[in-house]
Motif scaffolding. Structure first.
Motif, PDB file in Angstrom:
ATOM      1  N   GLY A  75      -4.128  12.463   1.373  1.00 28.23           N
ATOM      2  CA  GLY A  75      -3.320  11.597   0.832  1.00 28.23           C
ATOM      3  C   GLY A  75      -2.668  10.756   1.926  1.00 28.23           C
ATOM      4  O   GLY A  75      -2.540   9.492   1.711  1.00 28.23           O
ATOM      5  N   LEU A  76      -2.019  11.453   2.710  1.00 21.52           N
ATOM      6  CA  LEU A  76      -1.391  10.799   3.831  1.00 21.52           C
ATOM      7  C   LEU A  76      -2.141  10.010   4.774  1.00 21.52           C
ATOM      8  O   LEU A  76      -1.944   8.651   5.363  1.00 21.52           O
ATOM      9  N   ALA A  77      -3.343  10.538   5.154  1.00 22.77           N
ATOM     10  CA  ALA A  77      -4.420  10.062   5.905  1.00 22.77           C
ATOM     11  C   ALA A  77      -5.021   8.738   5.068  1.00 22.77           C
ATOM     12  O   ALA A  77      -5.388   7.624   5.679  1.00 22.77           O
ATOM     13  N   ALA A  78      -5.273   8.998   3.742  1.00 23.55           N
ATOM     14  CA  ALA A  78      -5.704   7.477   3.259  1.00 23.55           C
ATOM     15  C   ALA A  78      -4.792   6.512   3.107  1.00 23.55           C
ATOM     16  O   ALA A  78      -5.252   5.425   3.226  1.00 23.55           O
ATOM     17  N   VAL A  79      -3.545   6.852   2.926  1.00 20.55           N
ATOM     18  CA  VAL A  79      -2.467   5.798   2.622  1.00 20.55           C
ATOM     19  C   VAL A  79      -2.531   5.016   4.268  1.00 20.55           C
ATOM     20  O   VAL A  79      -2.181   3.893   4.108  1.00 20.55           O
ATOM     21  N   LEU A  80      -2.246   5.791   5.195  1.00 19.58           N
ATOM     22  CA  LEU A  80      -2.275   5.257   6.568  1.00 19.58           C
ATOM     23  C   LEU A  80      -3.465   4.424   6.843  1.00 19.58           C
ATOM     24  O   LEU A  80      -3.252   3.329   7.332  1.00 19.58           O
ATOM     25  N   GLY A  81      -4.592   4.916   6.702  1.00 18.48           N
ATOM     26  CA  GLY A  81      -5.877   4.290   6.947  1.00 18.48           C
ATOM     27  C   GLY A  81      -6.122   2.910   6.178  1.00 18.48           C
ATOM     28  O   GLY A  81      -6.477   2.088   6.974  1.00 18.48           O
ATOM     29  N   ILE A  82      -5.822   3.294   4.790  1.00 20.22           N
ATOM     30  CA  ILE A  82      -6.125   2.099   4.054  1.00 20.22           C
ATOM     31  C   ILE A  82      -4.986   1.013   4.411  1.00 20.22           C
ATOM     32  O   ILE A  82      -5.077  -0.152   4.218  1.00 20.22           O
ATOM     33  N   GLY A  83      -3.920   1.386   4.550  1.00 18.90           N
ATOM     34  CA  GLY A  83      -2.624   0.541   4.737  1.00 18.90           C
ATOM     35  C   GLY A  83      -2.902  -0.293   6.079  1.00 18.90           C
ATOM     36  O   GLY A  83      -2.719  -1.573   5.912  1.00 18.90           O
ATOM     37  N   PHE A  84      -3.519   0.118   7.118  1.00 20.24           N
ATOM     38  CA  PHE A  84      -3.647  -0.452   8.333  1.00 20.24           C
ATOM     39  C   PHE A  84      -4.791  -1.269   8.312  1.00 20.24           C
ATOM     40  O   PHE A  84      -4.878  -2.302   8.903  1.00 20.24           O
ATOM     41  N   LEU A  85      -6.166  -0.802   7.848  1.00 24.48           N
ATOM     42  CA  LEU A  85      -7.270  -1.372   7.757  1.00 24.48           C
ATOM     43  C   LEU A  85      -7.893  -1.907   6.459  1.00 24.48           C
ATOM     44  O   LEU A  85      -8.858  -2.849   6.626  1.00 24.48           O
ATOM     45  N   GLY A  86      -7.201  -1.732   5.485  1.00 20.68           N
ATOM     46  CA  GLY A  86      -7.624  -2.360   4.090  1.00 20.68           C
ATOM     47  C   GLY A  86      -7.144  -3.453   3.781  1.00 20.68           C
ATOM     48  O   GLY A  86      -6.759  -4.345   4.784  1.00 20.68           O
ATOM     49  N   PRO A  87      -7.314  -4.067   2.417  1.00 20.79           N
ATOM     50  CA  PRO A  87      -7.173  -5.421   2.208  1.00 20.79           C
ATOM     51  C   PRO A  87      -5.749  -5.753   2.131  1.00 20.79           C
ATOM     52  O   PRO A  87      -4.797  -5.058   2.150  1.00 20.79           O
ATOM     53  N   ASP A  88      -5.143  -7.068   2.545  1.00 18.33           N
ATOM     54  CA  ASP A  88      -3.869  -7.416   2.514  1.00 18.33           C
ATOM     55  C   ASP A  88      -3.032  -7.617   1.284  1.00 18.33           C
ATOM     56  O   ASP A  88      -2.034  -7.576   1.237  1.00 18.33           O
ATOM     57  N   ALA A  89      -4.047  -8.093   0.374  1.00 15.85           N
ATOM     58  CA  ALA A  89      -3.512  -8.289  -1.098  1.00 15.85           C
ATOM     59  C   ALA A  89      -2.929  -7.086  -1.696  1.00 15.85           C
ATOM     60  O   ALA A  89      -3.473  -5.844  -1.457  1.00 15.85           O
ATOM     61  N   ALA A  90      -1.541  -6.960  -2.013  1.00 10.65           N
ATOM     62  CA  ALA A  90      -1.034  -5.648  -2.573  1.00 10.65           C
ATOM     63  C   ALA A  90      -1.686  -5.050  -3.645  1.00 10.65           C
ATOM     64  O   ALA A  90      -2.032  -3.819  -3.441  1.00 10.65           O
ATOM     65  N   LEU A  91      -1.989  -5.873  -4.740  1.00 12.55           N
ATOM     66  CA  LEU A  91      -2.760  -5.233  -5.899  1.00 12.55           C
ATOM     67  C   LEU A  91      -4.170  -4.938  -5.240  1.00 12.55           C
ATOM     68  O   LEU A  91      -4.866  -4.133  -6.358  1.00 12.55           O
ATOM     69  N   ALA A  92      -4.803  -5.052  -4.372  1.00 13.57           N
ATOM     70  CA  ALA A  92      -6.183  -4.700  -3.934  1.00 13.57           C
ATOM     71  C   ALA A  92      -5.937  -3.499  -2.949  1.00 13.57           C
ATOM     72  O   ALA A  92      -7.356  -2.946  -2.506  1.00 13.57           O
ATOM     73  N   ASN A  93      -4.873  -3.222  -2.651  1.00 12.46           N
ATOM     74  CA  ASN A  93      -4.957  -2.136  -1.483  1.00 12.46           C
ATOM     75  C   ASN A  93      -4.415  -0.846  -1.958  1.00 12.46           C
ATOM     76  O   ASN A  93      -3.356  -0.599  -2.571  1.00 12.46           O
ATOM     77  N   LEU A  94      -5.662   0.088  -1.862  1.00 16.57           N
ATOM     78  CA  LEU A  94      -5.189   1.318  -2.585  1.00 16.57           C
ATOM     79  C   LEU A  94      -4.062   2.069  -1.924  1.00 16.57           C
ATOM     80  O   LEU A  94      -3.491   2.777  -2.688  1.00 16.57           O
ATOM     81  N   VAL A 144      -9.930  -0.347  -7.739  1.00 16.68           N
ATOM     82  CA  VAL A 144      -9.917  -0.374  -6.373  1.00 16.68           C
ATOM     83  C   VAL A 144     -10.277   0.710  -5.542  1.00 16.68           C
ATOM     84  O   VAL A 144     -10.381   0.819  -4.375  1.00 16.68           O
ATOM     85  N   ALA A 145     -10.394   1.797  -6.061  1.00 18.49           N
ATOM     86  CA  ALA A 145     -10.648   3.329  -5.600  1.00 18.49           C
ATOM     87  C   ALA A 145     -11.961   3.409  -4.984  1.00 18.49           C
ATOM     88  O   ALA A 145     -12.206   3.933  -3.996  1.00 18.49           O
ATOM     89  N   PRO A 146     -12.964   2.754  -5.863  1.00 16.35           N
ATOM     90  CA  PRO A 146     -14.346   2.858  -5.204  1.00 16.35           C
ATOM     91  C   PRO A 146     -14.552   2.216  -4.046  1.00 16.35           C
ATOM     92  O   PRO A 146     -15.376   2.612  -3.201  1.00 16.35           O
ATOM     93  N   THR A 147     -13.726   1.252  -3.648  1.00  9.01           N
ATOM     94  CA  THR A 147     -13.993   0.407  -2.205  1.00  9.01           C
ATOM     95  C   THR A 147     -12.701   0.151  -1.623  1.00  9.01           C
ATOM     96  O   THR A 147     -12.147  -0.994  -1.690  1.00  9.01           O
ATOM     97  N   PRO A 148     -12.184   1.133  -1.285  1.00 11.22           N
ATOM     98  CA  PRO A 148     -10.639   1.036  -0.910  1.00 11.22           C
ATOM     99  C   PRO A 148     -10.560   0.025   0.465  1.00 11.22           C
ATOM    100  O   PRO A 148      -9.552  -0.390   0.607  1.00 11.22           O
ATOM    101  N   LEU A 149     -11.641   0.111   1.354  1.00  6.82           N
ATOM    102  CA  LEU A 149     -11.332  -0.643   2.464  1.00  6.82           C
ATOM    103  C   LEU A 149     -11.709  -2.335   2.189  1.00  6.82           C
ATOM    104  O   LEU A 149     -11.383  -3.142   2.937  1.00  6.82           O
TER     105      LEU A 149
END
Length: 465
Positions: free
Chosen positions: A102-121, A378-383
């Protein structure tokens, strides 16, 4: 022992009080993070609404006063069954892996995922899944955070200096840490900026691992870390608790563990309990129309917003703590006891945790239910994630607001009963035990009315943020 008929009449009266609270009015919980939507004001006069809620808490104290049989109280709070968890070691190992993932997912998607709040897993995992959803499980089921905490898992695999922790600091660093985290949540765009949230988590992790390296993981997470202390205290409200001596799980009546005499041991820990009650109140207070009118007026007097928000946080906390301390001093005088106010403050602090849990449930359940579909979408396409406008948000029916009010009142009613049990455990005399609760009940009524007033107000965006 009180008669069966008296218990039955008291139970019927209590049910009538609770049933009446269901129809006080409708309001939605505060959902400030992620812009989940605002709440609407209640449809009855505010003064009647507040008096009804405060009166319900006061009436619950009168009902509890009828139950003066120490054996009955002791048996009720002492009831428990050992909870056998098959495959416990495997579950613990899976929990630690899940926490790290969970920590890895939050950090990875937080830095590399969408900028929109509701689209960022990653952002949804933190605010919807963790702070709203997981926190509710800690006081409704049991505290599993020691297993899931990724920083505790990491620190246990690292060497440590095992330096002596300065005892004079006690739990006060965790109080400061909790206030600082809530202030940061309110004044910064943590709820809308995935990159900033991930950066903040990294900073928090660095401080946490450094502290665990210097003082040892056990000392750091039991004394200093504010998040671990929040979940540990919330877990004492839950029916599943862990025996500190044997390490076994025990099934008890909800709130029974709050009567343990050593749960809060010191004014520093009293300070944390009061802070836990206050920060949830503060988070809702700054989203009310009253604050929206008050803050600009203060800023016009020359106080910058950067000073106003932390100043209000600290002043409000001192008011809450001061009111509780005055209650402890008043309880000593009314009970005509040699017991010091500090001892009474420690003994009657755990019931406040039920208040904090009830208000958190009212504050975040609707928020969790409305945004949980967004996390699933947003879970199926987190990035990549769908566009923010395509993210589904559940529409919660208006009657759900009555549940929020009920959650607040149930937390306060449970706190009244736990305080009653603590009083009879502390004092040998019946009148002493009852009189010692007067001032604490008065403070709880005030806390109730403040909490209900905030829940009843329409939610607005805090000014200058």
């Amino acid at each position: 022992m009180v008669s069966t008929s008296l218990r039955r009449r008291s139970g019927h009266l209590l049910l009538a009080v609770l049933a009446g609270t269901l129809f006080v009015g409708t309001a939605a919980a505060h959902g400030g993070s992620l812009g989940a939507g605002g709440r609407e004001s209640i449809q009855v006069p505010t003064w009647l609404f507040l008096l009804t809620g405060g009166g319900a808490v006061g009436a619950s104290f009168l009902l509890a006063s009828f139950v003066t049989d120490r054996l009955f109280i002791r048996e009720l709070h002492g009831w428990g069954r050992d909870a056998v968890v098959p495959g416990r070691r495997l579950l613990v190992a899976l929990g630690k892996i899940a926490g790290l993932a969970g920590l890895a997912a939050v950090l990875g998607i937080g830095f590399l995922g969408p900028d929109a709040a509701l689209a960022n897993l990653g952002l949804l995992l933190v605010w919807v899944g963790w702070w709203a959803g997981f926190t509710m499980t800690t006081y409704l089921v049991g505290n599993t955070w020691p297993i899931l905490d990724p920083f505790r898992t990491l620190s246990s695999a690292l060497p440590t200096l095992d330096r002596d922790y300065p005892e004079r600091f006690g739990a006060w660093p965790s109080v400061v840490g909790l206030l600082a985290l809530i202030w940061l949540e309110v004044v910064s765009p943590l709820a809308d900026d995935p990159g900033l949230l991930a950066t903040t988590i990294v900073g928090y992790g660095v401080v946490t691992l450094a502290g665990a390296f210097v003082f040892g993981p056990d000392r750091w997470f039991t004394t200093v870390d504010p998040v671990a202390r929040v979940f540990r205290y919330y877990g004492r409200v839950a029916p599943l608790t862990r025996d500190d001596e044997t390490g076994t799980l025990r099934l008890r009546l909800p709130g029974s563990a709050l009567t343990d005499a050593r749960l809060v041991d010191g004014l520093d820990e009293v300070g944390f309990v009061v802070a836990l009650v206050w920060v949830t109140t503060y988070d809702g207070l700054v989203a009310t129309p009253l604050w929206a009118d008050f803050a600009p007026a203060v800023v016009d007097l020359g106080v910058p917003p950067a000073v106003l928000y932390p100043l209000a946080l600290v002043v409000g906390y001192l008011v809450f703590f001061g009111a509780y301390w005055l209650a402890a001093r008043g309880a000593r005088r009314l009970a005509d006891s040699y017991v010091t106010p500090a001892v009474l403050a420690r003994r009657f602090a755990p019931p406040l945790l039920a208040i904090a849990a009830g208000y958190h449930l009212a504050h975040y359940l609707e928020y969790f239910l409305s945004l949980f579909p967004a996390a699933l979408a947003v879970a199926p396409t987190p990035l990549a994630g769908p566009a923010a406008g395509e993210v589904p948000i559940a529409v919660i029916p208006g009657w759900f607001g009555a549940l929020n009010l009920t959650f607040v009142l149930l937390g306060h009613l449970l706190a009244i009963w736990v305080a009653h049990a603590a009083a009879f455990d502390r004092f040998p005399g019946r009148l002493q035990a009852i009189r010692s609760q007067y001032t604490f009940t008065l403070v709880m009524v005030c806390y109730t009315m403040v909490s209900l007033w905030i829940v009843s107000q329409p939610s607005v965006t805090p000014p200058f943020l």
